[in-house]
Design a protein around this motif. Structure first.
Motif, PDB file in Angstrom:
ATOM      1  N   VAL A 134     -16.285   5.619  -2.469  1.00  0.00           N
ATOM      2  CA  VAL A 134     -15.293   5.726  -1.401  1.00  0.00           C
ATOM      3  C   VAL A 134     -13.915   5.742  -2.044  1.00  0.00           C
ATOM      4  N   CYS A 135     -13.092   6.676  -1.622  1.00  0.00           N
ATOM      5  CA  CYS A 135     -11.768   6.803  -2.214  1.00  0.00           C
ATOM      6  C   CYS A 135     -10.752   7.096  -1.129  1.00  0.00           C
ATOM      7  N   ILE A 136      -9.580   6.469  -1.223  1.00  0.00           N
ATOM      8  CA  ILE A 136      -8.496   6.770  -0.296  1.00  0.00           C
ATOM      9  C   ILE A 136      -7.830   8.058  -0.759  1.00  0.00           C
ATOM     10  N   PRO A 137      -7.602   8.999   0.119  1.00  0.00           N
ATOM     11  CA  PRO A 137      -6.865  10.190  -0.296  1.00  0.00           C
ATOM     12  C   PRO A 137      -5.505   9.794  -0.874  1.00  0.00           C
ATOM     13  N   THR A 138      -5.184  10.313  -2.015  1.00  0.00           N
ATOM     14  CA  THR A 138      -3.977   9.936  -2.735  1.00  0.00           C
ATOM     15  C   THR A 138      -2.726  10.178  -1.902  1.00  0.00           C
ATOM     16  N   GLU A 139      -2.698  11.237  -1.125  1.00  0.00           N
ATOM     17  CA  GLU A 139      -1.510  11.572  -0.362  1.00  0.00           C
ATOM     18  C   GLU A 139      -1.148  10.468   0.626  1.00  0.00           C
ATOM     19  N   ILE A 140      -2.144   9.896   1.276  1.00  0.00           N
ATOM     20  CA  ILE A 140      -1.889   8.865   2.285  1.00  0.00           C
ATOM     21  C   ILE A 140      -1.328   7.617   1.623  1.00  0.00           C
ATOM     22  N   ALA A 141      -1.984   7.139   0.593  1.00  0.00           N
ATOM     23  CA  ALA A 141      -1.530   5.927  -0.090  1.00  0.00           C
ATOM     24  C   ALA A 141      -0.160   6.154  -0.717  1.00  0.00           C
ATOM     25  N   TRP A 142       0.092   7.336  -1.233  1.00  0.00           N
ATOM     26  CA  TRP A 142       1.358   7.630  -1.896  1.00  0.00           C
ATOM     27  C   TRP A 142       2.526   7.567  -0.931  1.00  0.00           C
ATOM     28  N   VAL A 143       2.341   8.053   0.285  1.00  0.00           N
ATOM     29  CA  VAL A 143       3.417   8.048   1.280  1.00  0.00           C
ATOM     30  C   VAL A 143       3.829   6.613   1.599  1.00  0.00           C
ATOM     31  N   VAL A 144       2.867   5.730   1.768  1.00  0.00           N
ATOM     32  CA  VAL A 144       3.173   4.337   2.083  1.00  0.00           C
ATOM     33  C   VAL A 144       3.890   3.673   0.919  1.00  0.00           C
ATOM     34  N   GLU A 145       3.367   3.827  -0.289  1.00  0.00           N
ATOM     35  CA  GLU A 145       3.977   3.200  -1.458  1.00  0.00           C
ATOM     36  C   GLU A 145       5.372   3.769  -1.735  1.00  0.00           C
ATOM     37  N   ARG A 146       5.551   5.050  -1.509  1.00  0.00           N
ATOM     38  CA  ARG A 146       6.864   5.672  -1.700  1.00  0.00           C
ATOM     39  C   ARG A 146       7.876   5.085  -0.720  1.00  0.00           C
ATOM     40  N   SER A 147       7.463   4.895   0.516  1.00  0.00           N
ATOM     41  CA  SER A 147       8.362   4.317   1.518  1.00  0.00           C
ATOM     42  C   SER A 147       8.761   2.897   1.146  1.00  0.00           C
ATOM     43  N   PHE A 148       7.808   2.107   0.647  1.00  0.00           N
ATOM     44  CA  PHE A 148       8.129   0.753   0.186  1.00  0.00           C
ATOM     45  C   PHE A 148       9.110   0.814  -0.980  1.00  0.00           C
ATOM     46  N   GLY A 149       8.930   1.770  -1.868  1.00  0.00           N
ATOM     47  CA  GLY A 149       9.836   1.925  -3.001  1.00  0.00           C
ATOM     48  C   GLY A 149      11.245   2.277  -2.563  1.00  0.00           C
ATOM     49  N   TRP A 150      11.358   3.140  -1.562  1.00  0.00           N
ATOM     50  CA  TRP A 150      12.677   3.520  -1.059  1.00  0.00           C
ATOM     51  C   TRP A 150      13.396   2.310  -0.467  1.00  0.00           C
ATOM     52  N   THR A 151      12.684   1.514   0.332  1.00  0.00           N
ATOM     53  CA  THR A 151      13.341   0.368   0.961  1.00  0.00           C
ATOM     54  C   THR A 151      13.637  -0.738  -0.045  1.00  0.00           C
ATOM     55  N   ALA A 152      12.944  -0.763  -1.168  1.00  0.00           N
ATOM     56  CA  ALA A 152      13.192  -1.791  -2.192  1.00  0.00           C
ATOM     57  C   ALA A 152      14.581  -1.646  -2.806  1.00  0.00           C
ATOM     58  N   ARG A 153      15.176  -0.470  -2.689  1.00  0.00           N
ATOM     59  CA  ARG A 153      16.525  -0.264  -3.229  1.00  0.00           C
ATOM     60  C   ARG A 153      17.603  -0.938  -2.390  1.00  0.00           C
ATOM     61  N   TYR A 154      17.249  -1.377  -1.205  1.00  0.00           N
ATOM     62  CA  TYR A 154      18.199  -2.059  -0.323  1.00  0.00           C
ATOM     63  C   TYR A 154      18.037  -3.564  -0.513  1.00  0.00           C
ATOM     64  N   ARG A 155      19.034  -4.183  -1.163  1.00  0.00           N
ATOM     65  CA  ARG A 155      18.933  -5.596  -1.526  1.00  0.00           C
ATOM     66  C   ARG A 155      18.683  -6.503  -0.328  1.00  0.00           C
ATOM     67  N   ARG A 156      19.242  -6.160   0.795  1.00  0.00           N
ATOM     68  CA  ARG A 156      19.081  -7.010   1.975  1.00  0.00           C
ATOM     69  C   ARG A 156      17.626  -7.074   2.425  1.00  0.00           C
ATOM     70  N   LEU A 157      16.849  -6.046   2.136  1.00  0.00           N
ATOM     71  CA  LEU A 157      15.448  -6.015   2.563  1.00  0.00           C
ATOM     72  C   LEU A 157      14.507  -6.633   1.532  1.00  0.00           C
ATOM     73  N   ASN A 158      14.995  -6.952   0.342  1.00  0.00           N
ATOM     74  CA  ASN A 158      14.126  -7.544  -0.681  1.00  0.00           C
ATOM     75  C   ASN A 158      13.760  -8.983  -0.368  1.00  0.00           C
ATOM     76  N   VAL A 159      14.674  -9.726   0.218  1.00  0.00           N
ATOM     77  CA  VAL A 159      14.412 -11.104   0.635  1.00  0.00           C
ATOM     78  C   VAL A 159      14.703 -11.175   2.126  1.00  0.00           C
ATOM     79  N   ILE A 160      13.729 -11.564   2.889  1.00  0.00           N
ATOM     80  CA  ILE A 160      13.883 -11.569   4.347  1.00  0.00           C
ATOM     81  C   ILE A 160      14.585 -12.856   4.770  1.00  0.00           C
ATOM     82  N   VAL A 161      15.823 -12.722   5.208  1.00  0.00           N
ATOM     83  CA  VAL A 161      16.620 -13.871   5.638  1.00  0.00           C
ATOM     84  C   VAL A 161      17.088 -13.720   7.083  1.00  0.00           C
TER      85      VAL A 161
END
Length: 92
Positions: free
Chosen positions: A32-59
């Motif tokens: 069983v394998c997850i299609p790479t495209e689906i997993a990549w979109v989610v991980e890419r979105s997390f990577g994009w939001t990681a550049r915003y310091r305010r979202l790195n630590v939830i306060v």
């Protein structure tokens, strides 16, 4: 679908409340394998939001504030991407 980090009763209940079926799968195991495209979109979105310091630590005091800042981050990301696309179209 997601990797095994997306398993748990709390997440399953939240998904069920939203009408989303959450399916944690170990990649490449038992054929069983997850299609790479689906997993990549989610991980890419997390990577994009990681550049915003305010979202790195939830306060934030409320989830409404947190959701608003996530939306602001994605509006910023998408507006920069659109600006680049417009610049490419005008130079071509």
């Amino acid at each position: 679908m997601g990797d095994l980090g997306y398993r748990g009763e709390r997440l399953a209940k939240a998904g069920a409340a939203l009408g989303i079926a959450i399916q944690p799968i170990a990649r490449g195991r038992n054929g069983v394998c997850i299609p790479t495209e689906i997993a990549w979109v989610v991980e890419r979105s997390f990577g994009w939001t990681a550049r915003y310091r305010r979202l790195n630590v939830i306060v934030e005091r409320t989830t409404t504030h947190l959701i608003a800042f996530i939306e602001i981050a994605f509006v910023s990301i998408l507006s920069r991407r659109l600006r680049r696309l417009i610049a490419q179209d005008s130079s071509a």
